[in-house]
Structures are given as C-alpha cells and as structure tokens.
Design a protein around this motif. Sequence first.
Motif, PDB file in Angstrom:
ATOM      1  N   LEU A  51      35.908  41.196  39.680  1.00 51.23           N
ATOM      2  CA  LEU A  51      35.923  42.214  40.357  1.00 51.23           C
ATOM      3  C   LEU A  51      35.768  40.837  42.104  1.00 51.23           C
ATOM      4  O   LEU A  51      36.813  41.804  43.099  1.00 51.23           O
ATOM      5  CB  LEU A  51      34.144  42.018  40.548  1.00 51.23           C
ATOM      6  CG  LEU A  51      33.460  43.045  42.097  1.00 51.23           C
ATOM      7  CD1 LEU A  51      33.860  44.289  42.320  1.00 51.23           C
ATOM      8  CD2 LEU A  51      32.499  43.195  42.047  1.00 51.23           C
ATOM      9  N   MET A  52      35.699  39.628  42.663  1.00 52.05           N
ATOM     10  CA  MET A  52      35.405  38.512  43.805  1.00 52.05           C
ATOM     11  C   MET A  52      37.725  38.739  43.632  1.00 52.05           C
ATOM     12  O   MET A  52      37.704  38.728  44.732  1.00 52.05           O
ATOM     13  CB  MET A  52      34.601  37.752  43.298  1.00 52.05           C
ATOM     14  CG  MET A  52      33.908  38.107  42.946  1.00 52.05           C
ATOM     15  SD  MET A  52      33.325  36.024  43.907  1.00 52.05           S
ATOM     16  CE  MET A  52      33.933  35.460  44.697  1.00 52.05           C
ATOM     17  N   SER A  53      38.130  38.996  42.933  1.00 51.33           N
ATOM     18  CA  SER A  53      39.377  38.176  42.446  1.00 51.33           C
ATOM     19  C   SER A  53      40.227  39.219  42.955  1.00 51.33           C
ATOM     20  O   SER A  53      40.802  39.844  43.391  1.00 51.33           O
ATOM     21  CB  SER A  53      39.968  38.082  40.848  1.00 51.33           C
ATOM     22  OG  SER A  53      39.732  37.144  40.943  1.00 51.33           O
ATOM     23  N   TYR A  58      43.691  43.008  46.323  1.00 50.52           N
ATOM     24  CA  TYR A  58      43.799  43.743  46.835  1.00 50.52           C
ATOM     25  C   TYR A  58      44.141  44.019  47.762  1.00 50.52           C
ATOM     26  O   TYR A  58      44.191  45.355  48.862  1.00 50.52           O
ATOM     27  CB  TYR A  58      43.494  45.342  45.803  1.00 50.52           C
ATOM     28  CG  TYR A  58      44.632  44.667  44.512  1.00 50.52           C
ATOM     29  CD1 TYR A  58      45.415  44.822  44.350  1.00 50.52           C
ATOM     30  CD2 TYR A  58      44.004  44.602  43.238  1.00 50.52           C
ATOM     31  CE1 TYR A  58      46.431  45.219  43.381  1.00 50.52           C
ATOM     32  CE2 TYR A  58      44.512  44.089  42.082  1.00 50.52           C
ATOM     33  CZ  TYR A  58      46.470  44.630  42.031  1.00 50.52           C
ATOM     34  OH  TYR A  58      46.991  44.535  40.659  1.00 50.52           O
ATOM     35  N   ILE A  59      42.698  44.105  48.452  1.00 56.61           N
ATOM     36  CA  ILE A  59      41.915  44.205  49.921  1.00 56.61           C
ATOM     37  C   ILE A  59      42.449  43.333  51.268  1.00 56.61           C
ATOM     38  O   ILE A  59      42.633  43.354  51.882  1.00 56.61           O
ATOM     39  CB  ILE A  59      40.414  44.646  49.671  1.00 56.61           C
ATOM     40  CG1 ILE A  59      40.557  45.337  49.081  1.00 56.61           C
ATOM     41  CG2 ILE A  59      40.018  44.827  51.169  1.00 56.61           C
ATOM     42  CD1 ILE A  59      39.227  45.307  49.072  1.00 56.61           C
ATOM     43  N   ILE A  60      43.181  41.648  50.714  1.00 56.01           N
ATOM     44  CA  ILE A  60      43.376  41.113  51.808  1.00 56.01           C
ATOM     45  C   ILE A  60      44.833  41.113  51.929  1.00 56.01           C
ATOM     46  O   ILE A  60      45.420  40.226  52.646  1.00 56.01           O
ATOM     47  CB  ILE A  60      42.174  39.181  51.827  1.00 56.01           C
ATOM     48  CG1 ILE A  60      41.166  39.984  52.338  1.00 56.01           C
ATOM     49  CG2 ILE A  60      42.788  38.663  52.949  1.00 56.01           C
ATOM     50  CD1 ILE A  60      40.313  38.965  52.331  1.00 56.01           C
ATOM     51  N   THR A  61      44.763  40.153  49.984  1.00 59.36           N
ATOM     52  CA  THR A  61      46.040  39.393  50.235  1.00 59.36           C
ATOM     53  C   THR A  61      47.575  40.033  50.011  1.00 59.36           C
ATOM     54  O   THR A  61      47.969  39.658  50.632  1.00 59.36           O
ATOM     55  CB  THR A  61      45.907  38.679  48.572  1.00 59.36           C
ATOM     56  OG1 THR A  61      44.818  37.522  48.744  1.00 59.36           O
ATOM     57  CG2 THR A  61      47.140  37.300  48.508  1.00 59.36           C
ATOM     58  N   GLN A 111      46.617  38.801  33.644  1.00 58.80           N
ATOM     59  CA  GLN A 111      45.963  38.115  32.362  1.00 58.80           C
ATOM     60  C   GLN A 111      44.416  37.963  32.695  1.00 58.80           C
ATOM     61  O   GLN A 111      43.898  38.272  31.231  1.00 58.80           O
ATOM     62  CB  GLN A 111      47.113  36.609  32.208  1.00 58.80           C
ATOM     63  CG  GLN A 111      48.327  36.967  31.963  1.00 58.80           C
ATOM     64  CD  GLN A 111      48.757  35.519  31.741  1.00 58.80           C
ATOM     65  OE1 GLN A 111      48.497  34.332  32.521  1.00 58.80           O
ATOM     66  NE2 GLN A 111      50.373  35.901  31.347  1.00 58.80           N
ATOM     67  N   LEU A 112      43.661  37.486  33.106  1.00 59.01           N
ATOM     68  CA  LEU A 112      42.553  36.795  33.811  1.00 59.01           C
ATOM     69  C   LEU A 112      41.675  38.490  33.419  1.00 59.01           C
ATOM     70  O   LEU A 112      40.681  38.329  33.046  1.00 59.01           O
ATOM     71  CB  LEU A 112      42.235  36.154  35.007  1.00 59.01           C
ATOM     72  CG  LEU A 112      43.115  34.648  34.405  1.00 59.01           C
ATOM     73  CD1 LEU A 112      41.882  33.797  35.563  1.00 59.01           C
ATOM     74  CD2 LEU A 112      41.796  34.233  33.502  1.00 59.01           C
ATOM     75  N   GLN A 113      42.170  39.675  34.280  1.00 55.76           N
ATOM     76  CA  GLN A 113      41.539  40.838  34.307  1.00 55.76           C
ATOM     77  C   GLN A 113      40.974  41.170  32.742  1.00 55.76           C
ATOM     78  O   GLN A 113      40.064  42.309  32.575  1.00 55.76           O
ATOM     79  CB  GLN A 113      41.944  41.880  35.101  1.00 55.76           C
ATOM     80  CG  GLN A 113      42.066  41.380  36.742  1.00 55.76           C
ATOM     81  CD  GLN A 113      40.776  41.741  36.970  1.00 55.76           C
ATOM     82  OE1 GLN A 113      39.594  42.670  37.056  1.00 55.76           O
ATOM     83  NE2 GLN A 113      40.227  40.438  37.742  1.00 55.76           N
ATOM     84  N   ARG A 114      41.840  41.002  31.924  1.00 49.14           N
ATOM     85  CA  ARG A 114      42.636  41.617  30.107  1.00 49.14           C
ATOM     86  C   ARG A 114      41.255  40.154  29.832  1.00 49.14           C
ATOM     87  O   ARG A 114      41.792  40.266  28.429  1.00 49.14           O
ATOM     88  CB  ARG A 114      43.964  41.345  29.985  1.00 49.14           C
ATOM     89  CG  ARG A 114      44.781  42.876  30.836  1.00 49.14           C
ATOM     90  CD  ARG A 114      45.672  43.761  29.959  1.00 49.14           C
ATOM     91  NE  ARG A 114      46.623  42.543  30.112  1.00 49.14           N
ATOM     92  CZ  ARG A 114      47.376  41.330  31.233  1.00 49.14           C
ATOM     93  NH1 ARG A 114      46.901  42.052  32.249  1.00 49.14           N
ATOM     94  NH2 ARG A 114      48.097  40.850  30.655  1.00 49.14           N
ATOM     95  N   ASP A 115      41.249  38.903  30.499  1.00 44.38           N
ATOM     96  CA  ASP A 115      40.689  38.289  29.722  1.00 44.38           C
ATOM     97  C   ASP A 115      41.977  37.114  28.103  1.00 44.38           C
ATOM     98  O   ASP A 115      41.121  36.824  27.406  1.00 44.38           O
ATOM     99  CB  ASP A 115      39.227  38.945  28.266  1.00 44.38           C
ATOM    100  CG  ASP A 115      37.792  39.486  29.407  1.00 44.38           C
ATOM    101  OD1 ASP A 115      37.676  38.695  30.114  1.00 44.38           O
ATOM    102  OD2 ASP A 115      38.019  40.379  29.149  1.00 44.38           O
ATOM    103  N   ILE A 116      42.667  37.360  28.893  1.00 40.27           N
ATOM    104  CA  ILE A 116      43.614  36.599  28.410  1.00 40.27           C
ATOM    105  C   ILE A 116      43.734  34.813  29.552  1.00 40.27           C
ATOM    106  O   ILE A 116      44.038  34.729  30.747  1.00 40.27           O
ATOM    107  CB  ILE A 116      45.292  36.930  28.690  1.00 40.27           C
ATOM    108  CG1 ILE A 116      45.354  37.969  27.132  1.00 40.27           C
ATOM    109  CG2 ILE A 116      45.822  35.967  28.026  1.00 40.27           C
ATOM    110  CD1 ILE A 116      46.060  39.726  27.765  1.00 40.27           C
TER     111      ILE A 116
END
Length: 191
Positions: A51-53, A58-61, A111-116
Amino acid sequence: MDFLYVKALHIIFVVTWFAGLFYIPRLFIYHVEAEKKPEPAKTILQTQYKLMSKRLWYIITWPSALLASFFAIWLLVKNPYYLSEPWMHVKLAFVLALYFYHYYCQVIYGQLQRDIIKYSTFKLRIWNEVATIILFAVVFLVTLKSAINWIWGVIGIILFGVLLMLGIRLYKKIREKKSWEKAEKEGLERE
C-alpha cells in the motif's frame, strides 16, 4: 510564464521525483525483509508495504517525473541554446539513465505487488544508491558546466559509487555479525 517560474517548478518536481526514487527502494527492502517474518506479521507487513509503495509510486513519484520532464522540455523550448552546450548533452544522458532506473524500479514494484521476490536486500541496497549517484552527477554538471570540471565530476561520481558499494558491503558484514552474535547469545541463554 516567466523563465524563472518554469525553472523553479522544474527544480521542485525534480526534488519530489528524487524523493520518491530514494524511498521506493527502501520500501522494497522492507518488503523483502518481511518475507522472513513469521505469520501473521509477514502478511501484515507486506500488505502495508504494498500500500505504501503504491501511494508513493503513483501519487508522488510518477507525477513528479512527468512534471519535471514537462517543465524541462518547456525550458529547452524557451532556451534552445542549452542544447548546444556539451554539459547539457551529458546531463541529458544522466536523465536518460534516471528514466531507465525509474523504469526498473517500476518492474521491481510490479513484481513485489504480485509477491514475486527476485532480489536480495543486499542487491536492493546497492540498487538504492544508483539514484544518489545520478543526482550527484547532474548537480555537478549543472553547477560546474565546464568540460574539464564535469569530466572530473563524473570521475568523482564513479569513485563515490565505489565508496558507496564498499560501505554497503561493510554494513552487511556488521549486520550479519550482530545477527550471529544475537543468535549465539540466545542459544547460550537457552542452555
């Protein structure tokens, strides 16, 4: 709009873009470290880091990257003579490298969002320093502008990068030693 306002907006969004690029690899590291935690801590932490990522990315970077580029193009359109400056060519090469860095962070993010999990925390710590090296290079180029000075600046950046890598390795060894000492102490206490 006045040139100085456009320049100020460009600098502001470059700063916020770098803030996102500095912090996102830290979240990647925390996400990977959480993989070693027992349940339910692992799931709770990884859900929070996702969630933090997502919010950071998408809101800052991403918006900052796009706005920094928009204002940079505006500056170059208003002042095309910058494109004839050798230091600007080198700076734009570093900006291109920064976009490759950003893109690869996007890949890791996905990848991390998909637990890879494909990278160790050590590799991610090294990866975390790439944006720092690019920032140093660009600031020195924009400030010094002279051909000889930016060449020395780039050499200095490379040496700085080597020192960062050595520092990361030293930090890893210290952490491993403390972890080993803690495990050994816990083992002795159990006996």
